[in-house]
Design an enzyme around this catalytic site. Sequence first.
Site, PDB file in Angstrom:
ATOM      1  N   CYS A  74       2.166   1.700  -0.149  1.00 48.54           N
ATOM      2  CA  CYS A  74       1.227   1.066   0.768  1.00 48.54           C
ATOM      3  C   CYS A  74       0.533   2.166   1.561  1.00 48.54           C
ATOM      4  O   CYS A  74       1.168   2.831   2.388  1.00 48.54           O
ATOM      5  CB  CYS A  74       1.927   0.088   1.710  1.00 48.54           C
ATOM      6  SG  CYS A  74       0.797  -0.721   2.875  1.00 48.54           S
ATOM      7  N   HIS A 151      -3.239  -1.519  -9.679  1.00 49.13           N
ATOM      8  CA  HIS A 151      -4.483  -2.132  -9.216  1.00 49.13           C
ATOM      9  C   HIS A 151      -5.428  -2.373 -10.388  1.00 49.13           C
ATOM     10  O   HIS A 151      -5.517  -1.565 -11.315  1.00 49.13           O
ATOM     11  CB  HIS A 151      -5.192  -1.224  -8.214  1.00 49.13           C
ATOM     12  CG  HIS A 151      -4.530  -1.172  -6.883  1.00 49.13           C
ATOM     13  ND1 HIS A 151      -4.920  -1.953  -5.826  1.00 49.13           N
ATOM     14  CD2 HIS A 151      -3.485  -0.430  -6.440  1.00 49.13           C
ATOM     15  CE1 HIS A 151      -4.150  -1.700  -4.776  1.00 49.13           C
ATOM     16  NE2 HIS A 151      -3.264  -0.774  -5.127  1.00 49.13           N
ATOM     17  N   GLU A 200      -4.115  -8.710  -2.210  1.00 48.70           N
ATOM     18  CA  GLU A 200      -2.937  -7.869  -2.346  1.00 48.70           C
ATOM     19  C   GLU A 200      -1.782  -8.664  -2.936  1.00 48.70           C
ATOM     20  O   GLU A 200      -1.470  -9.763  -2.461  1.00 48.70           O
ATOM     21  CB  GLU A 200      -2.562  -7.294  -0.973  1.00 48.70           C
ATOM     22  CG  GLU A 200      -1.628  -6.121  -1.069  1.00 48.70           C
ATOM     23  CD  GLU A 200      -1.602  -5.309   0.220  1.00 48.70           C
ATOM     24  OE1 GLU A 200      -0.626  -4.548   0.382  1.00 48.70           O
ATOM     25  OE2 GLU A 200      -2.526  -5.434   1.051  1.00 48.70           O
ATOM     26  N   CYS A 209      -6.589  -2.421   2.559  1.00 46.93           N
ATOM     27  CA  CYS A 209      -5.529  -2.022   1.628  1.00 46.93           C
ATOM     28  C   CYS A 209      -5.782  -0.564   1.261  1.00 46.93           C
ATOM     29  O   CYS A 209      -6.762  -0.252   0.567  1.00 46.93           O
ATOM     30  CB  CYS A 209      -5.535  -2.901   0.382  1.00 46.93           C
ATOM     31  SG  CYS A 209      -4.309  -2.428  -0.863  1.00 46.93           S
ATOM     32  N   GLY A 212      -5.535   0.150  -2.415  1.00 43.32           N
ATOM     33  CA  GLY A 212      -6.696  -0.454  -3.063  1.00 43.32           C
ATOM     34  C   GLY A 212      -7.935   0.411  -2.910  1.00 43.32           C
ATOM     35  O   GLY A 212      -8.727   0.575  -3.851  1.00 43.32           O
TER      36      GLY A 212
END
Length: 269
Positions: A74, A151, A200, A209, A212
């Site tokens: 994260c 992703h 997410e 994010c 991301g």
Amino acid sequence: MRVPFTKMHGLGNDFIVLDGRNATLPPIGSAVVAALSDRHTGIGCDQLIVLETSTRADFAMRIFNADGGEVEACGNASRAVALLHGAEAMVETSGGIIHVEPVGHGARIDMGTPHFEWDQIPLAYAMDTLAMPVGWDGLDQPSAVNVGNPHVIFFTDNCDAVPLENLGPQIEHDALFPERINVNVATVNDRNSIRLRVWERGAGITRACGTGACATAIAAMRRGMVEREVEVTLPGGTLTIEWDEHGHIIMTGPATESFRGTFDWGDYA
């Protein structure tokens, strides 16, 4: 048992941080995570972050999404943890070891190198991950990148017009993605900036994010759409993403401590 916590956020992507480096925490189960994360009956957050000791790095960071599932990485939480720690450090995550460094009101994070092979994402079967021959209701030809977590990135003329609340869960749970997937819809403004929205995995639509933003920037760079350093703007704010000469992803952006408190573990177990 009363447990201290710190509430933090990175561009509105918010976290409960529990520090178990110098104190013993009870076992972290998915039911406790979900209860703490509930915004009506718990403290409320997108992710629960647990800091622990490590034999491989300065300390370890475990990451749990609001649904109780543990994930590998994260980016926004990494910046929050860097700010909380207050010093440069190597941090072990299940997605790999990252380097964190507080900078101003945020942090600079070396997220390591991206992965592009289909089985590193992972996908259910082999295909080109630069422009995947798949689509969902008008979103097609995505890229896939693993930046510590998986992703898929769709480039569109107007990411704000995409019904991500409907397509996000559909794509996340598609059989093509055996470990589920984070879903990114992006619009390239120019050679130096991208707009981005993210569904997410395990958390839903979030204001920001970090991984991301990293994955989307790398996908755009691979396609030759932007330069090797780019600003990625999400609903919560802007991150700077660089793909450096060593192949590492460098993410720089803000993080904020909101408040501190304690809770009774038995109320959520």
